[in-house]
Design a protein around this motif. Structure first.
Motif, PDB file in Angstrom:
ATOM      1  N   GLU A   1      19.225   1.258   3.515  1.00 36.70           N
ATOM      2  CA  GLU A   1      19.875   0.466   2.478  1.00 36.70           C
ATOM      3  C   GLU A   1      18.940  -0.647   1.998  1.00 36.70           C
ATOM      4  OE1 GLU A   1      24.415  -0.711   2.243  1.00 36.70           O
ATOM      5  OE2 GLU A   1      23.343  -2.124   3.501  1.00 36.70           O
TER       6      GLU A   1
ATOM      7  N   ALA B   1      15.103  -4.300  10.306  1.00 42.49           N
ATOM      8  CA  ALA B   1      16.465  -3.733  10.250  1.00 42.49           C
ATOM      9  C   ALA B   1      16.637  -2.792  11.438  1.00 42.49           C
ATOM     10  CB  ALA B   1      16.668  -2.994   8.929  1.00 42.49           C
ATOM     11  N   ILE B   2      16.640  -3.366  12.647  1.00 42.17           N
ATOM     12  CA  ILE B   2      16.662  -2.536  13.867  1.00 42.17           C
ATOM     13  C   ILE B   2      17.928  -2.752  14.689  1.00 42.17           C
ATOM     14  CG2 ILE B   2      14.141  -2.382  13.989  1.00 42.17           C
ATOM     15  CD1 ILE B   2      14.246  -4.502  16.232  1.00 42.17           C
TER      16      ILE B   2
ATOM     17  N   ASP C   1      20.917   3.279   8.938  1.00 32.19           N
ATOM     18  CA  ASP C   1      21.500   3.052   7.610  1.00 32.19           C
ATOM     19  C   ASP C   1      21.054   1.713   7.036  1.00 32.19           C
ATOM     20  OD1 ASP C   1      22.912   5.399   7.213  1.00 32.19           O
ATOM     21  OD2 ASP C   1      24.669   4.681   8.295  1.00 32.19           O
ATOM     22  N   SER C   2      20.969   0.686   7.894  1.00 29.93           N
ATOM     23  CA  SER C   2      20.563  -0.633   7.391  1.00 29.93           C
ATOM     24  C   SER C   2      19.163  -0.561   6.813  1.00 29.93           C
ATOM     25  CB  SER C   2      20.569  -1.684   8.497  1.00 29.93           C
ATOM     26  OG  SER C   2      21.851  -1.829   9.015  1.00 29.93           O
TER      27      SER C   2
ATOM     28  N   ARG D   1      18.909  -8.101  15.040  1.00 31.80           N
ATOM     29  CA  ARG D   1      17.937  -8.112  16.132  1.00 31.80           C
ATOM     30  C   ARG D   1      16.528  -8.150  15.533  1.00 31.80           C
ATOM     31  NH1 ARG D   1      18.812  -2.907  18.964  1.00 31.80           N
ATOM     32  NH2 ARG D   1      20.542  -3.838  20.084  1.00 31.80           N
TER      33      ARG D   1
ATOM     34  N   HIS E   1      21.643  -4.833  15.862  1.00 32.31           N
ATOM     35  CA  HIS E   1      22.271  -6.148  16.021  1.00 32.31           C
ATOM     36  C   HIS E   1      22.581  -6.499  17.467  1.00 32.31           C
ATOM     37  CE1 HIS E   1      22.806  -5.131  11.824  1.00 32.31           C
ATOM     38  NE2 HIS E   1      22.839  -6.434  11.629  1.00 32.31           N
TER      39      HIS E   1
ATOM     40  N   ASN F   1      31.854   2.473   0.707  1.00 32.68           N
ATOM     41  CA  ASN F   1      32.720   3.274   1.581  1.00 32.68           C
ATOM     42  C   ASN F   1      33.967   2.524   2.038  1.00 32.68           C
ATOM     43  OD1 ASN F   1      31.410   1.495   3.203  1.00 32.68           O
ATOM     44  ND2 ASN F   1      30.218   3.010   4.344  1.00 32.68           N
TER      45      ASN F   1
ATOM     46  N   VAL G   1      29.890   1.047  18.435  1.00 35.35           N
ATOM     47  CA  VAL G   1      29.956   2.461  18.098  1.00 35.35           C
ATOM     48  C   VAL G   1      30.144   2.675  16.589  1.00 35.35           C
ATOM     49  CG1 VAL G   1      31.191   4.638  18.475  1.00 35.35           C
ATOM     50  CG2 VAL G   1      30.872   3.022  20.368  1.00 35.35           C
ATOM     51  N   TYR G   2      31.184   2.091  16.031  1.00 31.66           N
ATOM     52  CA  TYR G   2      31.492   2.365  14.622  1.00 31.66           C
ATOM     53  C   TYR G   2      30.853   1.340  13.695  1.00 31.66           C
ATOM     54  CZ  TYR G   2      34.811   5.351  16.978  1.00 31.66           C
ATOM     55  OH  TYR G   2      35.369   6.286  17.792  1.00 31.66           O
TER      56      TYR G   2
ATOM     57  N   GLY H   1      12.634   0.124  10.876  1.00 31.74           N
ATOM     58  CA  GLY H   1      13.889   0.704  11.355  1.00 31.74           C
ATOM     59  C   GLY H   1      14.142   2.047  10.709  1.00 31.74           C
ATOM     60  N   GLY H   2      15.091   2.791  11.282  1.00 33.44           N
ATOM     61  CA  GLY H   2      15.359   4.119  10.741  1.00 33.44           C
ATOM     62  C   GLY H   2      16.843   4.413  10.584  1.00 33.44           C
TER      63      GLY H   2
ATOM     64  N   ARG I   1      17.525   7.981  11.685  1.00 31.81           N
ATOM     65  CA  ARG I   1      18.834   8.021  12.319  1.00 31.81           C
ATOM     66  C   ARG I   1      19.951   7.905  11.266  1.00 31.81           C
ATOM     67  NH1 ARG I   1      20.919   6.540  17.087  1.00 31.81           N
ATOM     68  NH2 ARG I   1      18.835   6.232  17.911  1.00 31.81           N
TER      69      ARG I   1
ATOM     70  N   MET J   1      22.099   8.553   2.836  1.00 28.61           N
ATOM     71  CA  MET J   1      21.248   7.373   2.689  1.00 28.61           C
ATOM     72  C   MET J   1      19.789   7.715   2.980  1.00 28.61           C
ATOM     73  SD  MET J   1      23.865   4.457   3.941  1.00 28.61           S
ATOM     74  CE  MET J   1      22.956   3.080   3.361  1.00 28.61           C
TER      75      MET J   1
HETATM   76  P1  NAP Z   1      21.216   1.443  14.051  1.00 33.31           P
HETATM   77  O1  NAP Z   1      21.975   2.585  13.462  1.00 33.31           O
HETATM   78  O2  NAP Z   1      21.390   1.101  15.479  1.00 33.31           O
HETATM   79  O3  NAP Z   1      19.678   1.738  13.769  1.00 33.31           O
HETATM   80  C1  NAP Z   1      18.677   0.918  14.297  1.00 33.31           C
HETATM   81  C2  NAP Z   1      17.323   1.535  13.948  1.00 33.31           C
HETATM   82  O4  NAP Z   1      16.309   0.659  14.419  1.00 33.31           O
HETATM   83  C3  NAP Z   1      17.112   2.881  14.620  1.00 33.31           C
HETATM   84  O5  NAP Z   1      16.456   3.740  13.736  1.00 33.31           O
HETATM   85  C4  NAP Z   1      16.234   2.529  15.828  1.00 33.31           C
HETATM   86  O6  NAP Z   1      15.324   3.548  16.150  1.00 33.31           O
HETATM   87  C5  NAP Z   1      15.443   1.348  15.311  1.00 33.31           C
HETATM   88  N1  NAP Z   1      15.092   0.410  16.385  1.00 33.31           N
HETATM   89  C6  NAP Z   1      15.897  -0.149  17.331  1.00 33.31           C
HETATM   90  N2  NAP Z   1      15.208  -0.992  18.120  1.00 33.31           N
HETATM   91  C7  NAP Z   1      13.928  -0.970  17.663  1.00 33.31           C
HETATM   92  C8  NAP Z   1      12.744  -1.642  18.055  1.00 33.31           C
HETATM   93  N3  NAP Z   1      12.717  -2.519  19.061  1.00 33.31           N
HETATM   94  N4  NAP Z   1      11.617  -1.381  17.350  1.00 33.31           N
HETATM   95  C9  NAP Z   1      11.621  -0.504  16.315  1.00 33.31           C
HETATM   96  N5  NAP Z   1      12.712   0.149  15.889  1.00 33.31           N
HETATM   97  C10 NAP Z   1      13.861  -0.083  16.564  1.00 33.31           C
HETATM   98  O7  NAP Z   1      21.479   0.082  13.252  1.00 33.31           O
HETATM   99  P2  NAP Z   1      21.836  -0.171  11.715  1.00 33.31           P
HETATM  100  O8  NAP Z   1      20.974   0.616  10.814  1.00 33.31           O
HETATM  101  O9  NAP Z   1      21.869  -1.637  11.580  1.00 33.31           O
HETATM  102  O10 NAP Z   1      23.308   0.395  11.554  1.00 33.31           O
HETATM  103  C11 NAP Z   1      24.344  -0.093  12.398  1.00 33.31           C
HETATM  104  C12 NAP Z   1      25.680   0.529  11.986  1.00 33.31           C
HETATM  105  O11 NAP Z   1      26.063   0.044  10.697  1.00 33.31           O
HETATM  106  C13 NAP Z   1      25.640   2.043  11.889  1.00 33.31           C
HETATM  107  O12 NAP Z   1      26.865   2.533  12.360  1.00 33.31           O
HETATM  108  C14 NAP Z   1      25.489   2.296  10.416  1.00 33.31           C
HETATM  109  O13 NAP Z   1      26.033   3.536  10.018  1.00 33.31           O
HETATM  110  C15 NAP Z   1      26.254   1.128   9.828  1.00 33.31           C
HETATM  111  N6  NAP Z   1      25.765   0.795   8.466  1.00 33.31           N
HETATM  112  C16 NAP Z   1      26.348   1.403   7.409  1.00 33.31           C
HETATM  113  C17 NAP Z   1      25.902   1.112   6.122  1.00 33.31           C
HETATM  114  C18 NAP Z   1      26.588   1.765   4.954  1.00 33.31           C
HETATM  115  O14 NAP Z   1      27.254   2.766   5.165  1.00 33.31           O
HETATM  116  N7  NAP Z   1      26.458   1.240   3.754  1.00 33.31           N
HETATM  117  C19 NAP Z   1      24.854   0.233   5.921  1.00 33.31           C
HETATM  118  C20 NAP Z   1      24.259  -0.353   7.035  1.00 33.31           C
HETATM  119  C21 NAP Z   1      24.721  -0.058   8.319  1.00 33.31           C
HETATM  120  P3  NAP Z   1      15.830   4.953  16.760  1.00 33.31           P
HETATM  121  O15 NAP Z   1      16.377   5.721  15.613  1.00 33.31           O
HETATM  122  O16 NAP Z   1      14.586   5.537  17.336  1.00 33.31           O
HETATM  123  O17 NAP Z   1      16.848   4.602  17.798  1.00 33.31           O
END
Ligand code: NAP
Length: 308
Positions: free
Chosen positions: A155, A235-236, A151-152, A113, A238, A47, A280-281, A148-149, A177, A182
């Motif tokens: 992926e 992958a939960i 994008d990370s 995290r 950062h 992207n 946020v982003y 985790g749930g 989420r 994805m």
């Molecule tokens: P995130 O979107 O904040 O998702 C974290 C996930 O971990 C959520 O599903 C959350 O559950 C879960 N979680 C958080 N704390 C937890 C805990 N203590 N125990 C168990 N589960 C826990 O983080 P991310 O996936 O790293 O993504 C971060 C950002 O990067 C997002 O904006 C994402 O779109 C972006 N990203 C993009 C790409 C891509 O486009 N290629 C790839 C990776 C990341 P809940 O759903 O219940 O809150």
């Protein structure tokens, strides 16, 4: 006394380096514990504009690094241990030595995290990790899980199906989420088995101290179970890397650096860009955009001070 020091070499730091170098400010760029930032632990980036066929995260970073170097950015390895803002000068203690700069761009990113379970830190590298790109290939033809749930998690799980016999995707709720594309991709993969409404409550190890299973709790029913596997990929989300700046540069409740008016922080001449200031982003392209904005803000601030 430097004109500009940039802390961090992810998308934000390197873009700030390209812009400040092209503005003839000869920036000094500090490469910390994870040079290149989070993109170095990612696979295909699909992207980032300009790459219709995708680009590997590490390659994208290497290209940005080369581009900044070509225009005169200087790079130094080192971790910022302490920061002071005294008499309008920004001072950084880096591996024991103090550096001084007029303008400072903090682009130190965020780190993965972990869950916070017993023995977690000591199990990293022994069947527990947050980086599928780094460690996935060690787990061929064995079951693994991703926690985790977002994008990370999706992926990582999709990537791990290249190696593992089975990838359990353990999520605390019953829907992902992650973005729809994805989520759909990972759930359509026959090697991926979602484990909904569940939390990992303990890591179980074998005689060699390697993870052999996780204890699970179903958050709807309270039922407990064990899942045999060889590696847990967490992958939960950062945490922002603000250790050296806490209590000196304003942060929000979650610890992210606060920006007020573009990329300015509460301190004159100190700017923040990328994931260290953005919960946020958190995208490569938004971090790069903020790096550009911080460089322009720093350049204008230096000009206004009669410094460049
Ligand atoms: P995130 O979107 O904040 O998702 C974290 C996930 O971990 C959520 O599903 C959350 O559950 C879960 N979680 C958080 N704390 C937890 C805990 N203590 N125990 C168990 N589960 C826990 O983080 P991310 O996936 O790293 O993504 C971060 C950002 O990067 C997002 O904006 C994402 O779109 C972006 N990203 C993009 C790409 C891509 O486009 N290629 C790839 C990776 C990341 P809940 O759903 O219940 O809150």
């Amino acid at each position: 006394m430097e004109n500009v020091i940039i802390v961090g070499t992810g998308c934000a730091g390197l873009t700030a380096a390209i812009y400040t170098a092209r503005a003839n400010l000869s920036p000094l760029v500090l490469e910390g514990r994870q040079p290149g930032g989070q993109l170095t632990t990612t696979t295909a980036v699909e992207n980032f504009p300009g790459f219709p066929d995708g680009v590997d995260g590490p390659e994208l970073i290497m290209r940005m690094h080369a581009q900044a170097g070509k225009f005169g950015a200087r790079f130094q390895y080192g971790t910022v241990e302490e920061f002071e803002h005294v008499g309008g000068v920004n001072r950084l203690r880096v591996d024991g030595a103090w550096l001084e700069t007029k303008a400072l761009i903090i682009a130190s990113g965020a780190s993965p995290r972990y869950i916070g379970l017993d023995r977690e830190k000591e199990l990293i590298g022994h069947g527990l990790t947050s980086c599928a790109t780094c460690d996935g290939a060690f787990y061929r033809n064995v079951p693994v899980c991703v926690v985790g749930g977002g994008d990370s998690a999706c992926e990582e799980a999709t990537f791990l199906t290249r190696f593992a016999s089975k990838v359990y995707l353990i999520h605390r709720r019953d829907s992902l989420r992650a973005s729809k594309i994805m989520a759909d991709r990972v759930l359509a993969n026959p090697k991926v088995e979602p484990v909904w409404d569940s939390a990992v409550t303990a890591y179980l190890t074998d005689a060699d101290g390697e993870v052999r299973a996780v204890k699970l709790k179903n958050l709807q029913t309270g039922a407990e179970s064990e899942l045999e596997l060889k590696c847990v990929f967490v992958a939960i989300g950062h945490e922002p890397n603000t250790q050296a700046f806490r209590g000196k540069v304003d942060t929000d409740e979650a610890g992210y650096l606060k920006q007020s008016g573009g990329t300015h922080t509460n301190l004159p001449g100190v700017f923040a860009a990328g994931d260290v200031a953005d919960h946020v982003y958190r995208q490569a392209i938004t971090a790069a955009g903020q790096g550009c904005a911080a460089a322009i803000d720093a350049e204008r601030w230096l000009t206004a001070q009669g410094e460049s």
